[in-house]
Design a protein around this motif. Structure first.
Motif, PDB file in Angstrom:
ATOM      1  N   PRO A  17     -19.321 -64.568 -71.514  1.00  8.78           N
ATOM      2  CA  PRO A  17     -18.028 -65.152 -71.215  1.00  8.78           C
ATOM      3  C   PRO A  17     -17.790 -66.421 -72.008  1.00  8.78           C
ATOM      4  CG  PRO A  17     -19.571 -65.713 -69.496  1.00  8.78           C
ATOM      5  CD  PRO A  17     -20.297 -64.784 -70.431  1.00  8.78           C
ATOM      6  N   GLY A  18     -16.549 -66.789 -72.135  1.00  8.70           N
ATOM      7  CA  GLY A  18     -16.216 -68.013 -72.838  1.00  8.70           C
ATOM      8  C   GLY A  18     -16.356 -69.228 -71.931  1.00  8.70           C
ATOM      9  N   TYR A  19     -16.359 -70.371 -72.556  1.00  4.62           N
ATOM     10  CA  TYR A  19     -16.529 -71.617 -71.812  1.00  4.62           C
ATOM     11  C   TYR A  19     -15.427 -71.776 -70.761  1.00  4.62           C
ATOM     12  CZ  TYR A  19     -16.753 -76.676 -70.981  1.00  4.62           C
ATOM     13  OH  TYR A  19     -16.821 -77.912 -70.412  1.00  4.62           O
ATOM     14  N   TRP A  20     -14.204 -71.426 -71.126  1.00  7.79           N
ATOM     15  CA  TRP A  20     -13.093 -71.580 -70.190  1.00  7.79           C
ATOM     16  C   TRP A  20     -13.241 -70.655 -68.986  1.00  7.79           C
ATOM     17  CZ3 TRP A  20      -9.749 -74.965 -68.844  1.00  7.79           C
ATOM     18  CH2 TRP A  20      -8.650 -74.610 -68.042  1.00  7.79           C
ATOM     19  N   ASP A  21     -13.683 -69.419 -69.228  1.00  3.77           N
ATOM     20  CA  ASP A  21     -13.890 -68.474 -68.124  1.00  3.77           C
ATOM     21  C   ASP A  21     -14.914 -69.008 -67.128  1.00  3.77           C
ATOM     22  OD1 ASP A  21     -12.114 -66.596 -69.118  1.00  3.77           O
ATOM     23  OD2 ASP A  21     -13.646 -65.659 -70.373  1.00  3.77           O
ATOM     24  N   VAL A  22     -16.012 -69.524 -67.662  1.00  3.36           N
ATOM     25  CA  VAL A  22     -17.064 -70.043 -66.785  1.00  3.36           C
ATOM     26  C   VAL A  22     -16.566 -71.261 -66.021  1.00  3.36           C
ATOM     27  CG1 VAL A  22     -19.329 -71.150 -66.773  1.00  3.36           C
ATOM     28  CG2 VAL A  22     -18.942 -69.138 -68.178  1.00  3.36           C
ATOM     29  N   LEU A  23     -15.802 -72.074 -66.723  1.00  5.94           N
ATOM     30  CA  LEU A  23     -15.293 -73.303 -66.110  1.00  5.94           C
ATOM     31  C   LEU A  23     -14.337 -73.006 -64.954  1.00  5.94           C
ATOM     32  CD1 LEU A  23     -15.721 -76.323 -66.853  1.00  5.94           C
ATOM     33  CD2 LEU A  23     -13.507 -76.237 -68.012  1.00  5.94           C
ATOM     34  N   THR A  24     -13.531 -71.986 -65.108  1.00  5.65           N
ATOM     35  CA  THR A  24     -12.508 -71.703 -64.094  1.00  5.65           C
ATOM     36  C   THR A  24     -12.980 -70.733 -63.022  1.00  5.65           C
ATOM     37  OG1 THR A  24     -11.598 -69.987 -65.542  1.00  5.65           O
ATOM     38  CG2 THR A  24     -10.583 -72.172 -65.653  1.00  5.65           C
ATOM     39  N   ASP A  25     -13.952 -69.878 -63.336  1.00  7.12           N
ATOM     40  CA  ASP A  25     -14.320 -68.816 -62.390  1.00  7.12           C
ATOM     41  C   ASP A  25     -15.721 -68.928 -61.808  1.00  7.12           C
ATOM     42  OD1 ASP A  25     -11.857 -67.734 -62.902  1.00  7.12           O
ATOM     43  OD2 ASP A  25     -12.608 -66.322 -64.403  1.00  7.12           O
ATOM     44  N   LEU A  26     -16.622 -69.617 -62.473  1.00  3.05           N
ATOM     45  CA  LEU A  26     -18.022 -69.519 -62.074  1.00  3.05           C
ATOM     46  C   LEU A  26     -18.625 -70.828 -61.582  1.00  3.05           C
ATOM     47  CD1 LEU A  26     -20.251 -67.281 -62.105  1.00  3.05           C
ATOM     48  CD2 LEU A  26     -21.066 -68.327 -64.217  1.00  3.05           C
ATOM     49  N   ILE A  27     -18.397 -71.902 -62.292  1.00  2.00           N
ATOM     50  CA  ILE A  27     -19.066 -73.161 -61.941  1.00  2.00           C
ATOM     51  C   ILE A  27     -18.057 -74.282 -61.715  1.00  2.00           C
ATOM     52  CG2 ILE A  27     -21.212 -72.630 -63.125  1.00  2.00           C
ATOM     53  CD1 ILE A  27     -20.299 -74.308 -65.451  1.00  2.00           C
ATOM     54  N   ASP A  28     -18.467 -75.209 -60.869  1.00  2.00           N
ATOM     55  CA  ASP A  28     -17.689 -76.418 -60.612  1.00  2.00           C
ATOM     56  C   ASP A  28     -18.341 -77.532 -61.418  1.00  2.00           C
ATOM     57  OD1 ASP A  28     -16.238 -78.505 -59.652  1.00  2.00           O
ATOM     58  OD2 ASP A  28     -17.025 -78.428 -57.603  1.00  2.00           O
ATOM     59  N   PHE A  29     -17.862 -77.728 -62.643  1.00  2.00           N
ATOM     60  CA  PHE A  29     -18.482 -78.687 -63.555  1.00  2.00           C
ATOM     61  C   PHE A  29     -18.177 -80.102 -63.079  1.00  2.00           C
ATOM     62  CE2 PHE A  29     -19.949 -77.077 -67.881  1.00  2.00           C
ATOM     63  CZ  PHE A  29     -21.032 -77.936 -67.910  1.00  2.00           C
ATOM     64  N   ARG A  30     -19.079 -80.681 -62.362  1.00  2.00           N
ATOM     65  CA  ARG A  30     -18.846 -82.008 -61.796  1.00  2.00           C
ATOM     66  C   ARG A  30     -19.157 -83.131 -62.780  1.00  2.00           C
ATOM     67  NH1 ARG A  30     -15.547 -81.771 -57.965  1.00  2.00           N
ATOM     68  NH2 ARG A  30     -16.231 -83.846 -57.302  1.00  2.00           N
ATOM     69  N   TYR A  31     -20.112 -82.886 -63.656  1.00  2.00           N
ATOM     70  CA  TYR A  31     -20.524 -83.951 -64.592  1.00  2.00           C
ATOM     71  C   TYR A  31     -20.995 -83.287 -65.882  1.00  2.00           C
ATOM     72  CZ  TYR A  31     -23.060 -88.151 -66.273  1.00  2.00           C
ATOM     73  OH  TYR A  31     -23.503 -89.235 -67.003  1.00  2.00           O
ATOM     74  N   PHE A  32     -20.365 -83.673 -67.000  1.00  2.00           N
ATOM     75  CA  PHE A  32     -20.758 -83.134 -68.310  1.00  2.00           C
ATOM     76  C   PHE A  32     -20.665 -84.299 -69.301  1.00  2.00           C
ATOM     77  CE2 PHE A  32     -19.980 -79.429 -71.506  1.00  2.00           C
ATOM     78  CZ  PHE A  32     -21.228 -79.667 -72.045  1.00  2.00           C
TER      79      PHE A  32
END
Length: 344
Positions: free
Chosen positions: A38-53
């Protein structure tokens, strides 16, 4: 390959994730963001809650480090901690400061130990975080250590310099969807680090027939100019790189330097000198010896087993795999096979 199901309606909560950058070049984060499936956007919106990057967030100062403190209070035992880079321990860890907290520097050592102790999973991404890599290379003035050396809980190592986007994305998706993947003795997911590059290499037949390149850039087996494929476990020959799986070092006529290995880079240097020995289960022989043995075995066995394969064209198709641009090599292999046939 690792399709994330589009979530029109959220059916499950996304996993909180914190990505720390310690002593690192940033290459692993950039590689991860270049994942396509999957692309970065897909993971960001559907899979993980990126709290800190650390690489692309806008918060800084106490606001940024406050997110780390908040995660330990709100999601103990639930968030995933990703660490990119080594953890320096000399001078109380001050060679790597990830931010400021209450007016005091928050060192990578403090952050990794505090966050790691309360994480559900800890992933060391890249060779530096996994094994030390270039940032812990001799003389290692910062006292850099891999993540596992400063934590008691298990660390999943996803090495690479940089990591292949699929290796990191696949490990992350597997953790969230199916739990911890099977690991080898170095903590690496067997999904990606099970076989040696040598066994999967499109140029393996050149090695078996003692056809070696004399310098980088030649289309033959690169073992004698430093290729570390025989003792490097990764699926680079099949997975390949450059976003759409277009190429990898050997296909681009450069030897594998073994960047996923625990001893990289000190133990693999110099990169352009070949290994003195090849290690096989139960034996140890030189590359020239292996080449001679396999060539003899090929000559002897060709009448018994391989003839049928050659006649049906299956071997030819194997040789052509991954070599659309190296016609010179195919012609040489063809002549070699013709020569063997005449000897019979």
């Amino acid at each position: 390959m690792f399709k994330v199901k589009k979530a029109g309606k959220q059916s499950r909560p996304k996993s909180p994730l914190l990505w720390l950058g310690t002593n690192t070049c940033g290459g692993d984060a950039l590689s991860f963001m270049n994942s396509l499936d999957p692309g970065y956007w897909d993971v960001l919106t559907d899979l993980i809650d990126f709290r800190y990057f650390y690489l692309n967030m806008t918060a800084e100062g106490d606001m940024a480090t406050g997110i780390l403190d908040d995660a330990m209070v709100r999601w103990p035992g639930k968030y995933i901690l990703v660490v990119e880079g080594t953890v320096p321990v000399k001078s109380n860890g001050l060679y790597s400061v990830v931010g400021w907290r209450n007016g005091e520097p928050l060192t990578a050592l403090q952050a990794v130990q505090e966050l790691g102790a309360k994480a559900r999973h800890v992933i060391a991404v890249g060779t530096c975080a996994s094994f030390g890599g270039p940032f812990a290379a001799s003389p290692n003035p910062t006292g850099s250590l891999p993540v596992q050396s400063v934590l008691d809980n298990r660390v999943i190592n996803v090495p690479g310099c940089p990591v292949n986007p699929d290796w990191m994305m696949g490990t992350l998706v597997h953790l969230i969807r199916f739990g911890e993947p099977k690991l080898d003795s170095f903590g690496r997911p067997l999904l990606f680090y099970k076989e040696t590059i040598h066994n999967q290499c499109q140029r393996r037949h050149y090695f078996d027939n003692s056809i070696f390149a004399k310098q980088p850039g030649e289309p033959w087996c690169l073992y004698k100019v430093g290729c570390k494929g025989p003792d490097t476990f990764a699926d680079c020959p099949n997975r390949q790189w450059s976003g759409e799986h277009l190429s990898w070092p050997v296909k681009a006529n450069a030897p594998c330097i073994g960047c996923v290995n625990p001893e990289f880079p000190d133990g693999n240097a110099p990169f352009f000198e070949h290994l003195s020995d090849v290690y096989l289960p139960g034996t140890r022989v030189t590359a020239n010896r292996v080449g001679a043995i396999t060539a003899a075995a090929t000559a002897l066995g060709i009448g018994a087993h391989l003839t049928g394969t050659i006649l049906t064209g299956r071997l030819a198709s194997t040789y052509k795999k991954g070599f659309s641009g190296t016609k010179k090599g195919l012609k040489t292999i063809g002549k070699l096979m013709q020569g063997l046939g005449k000897k019979r």
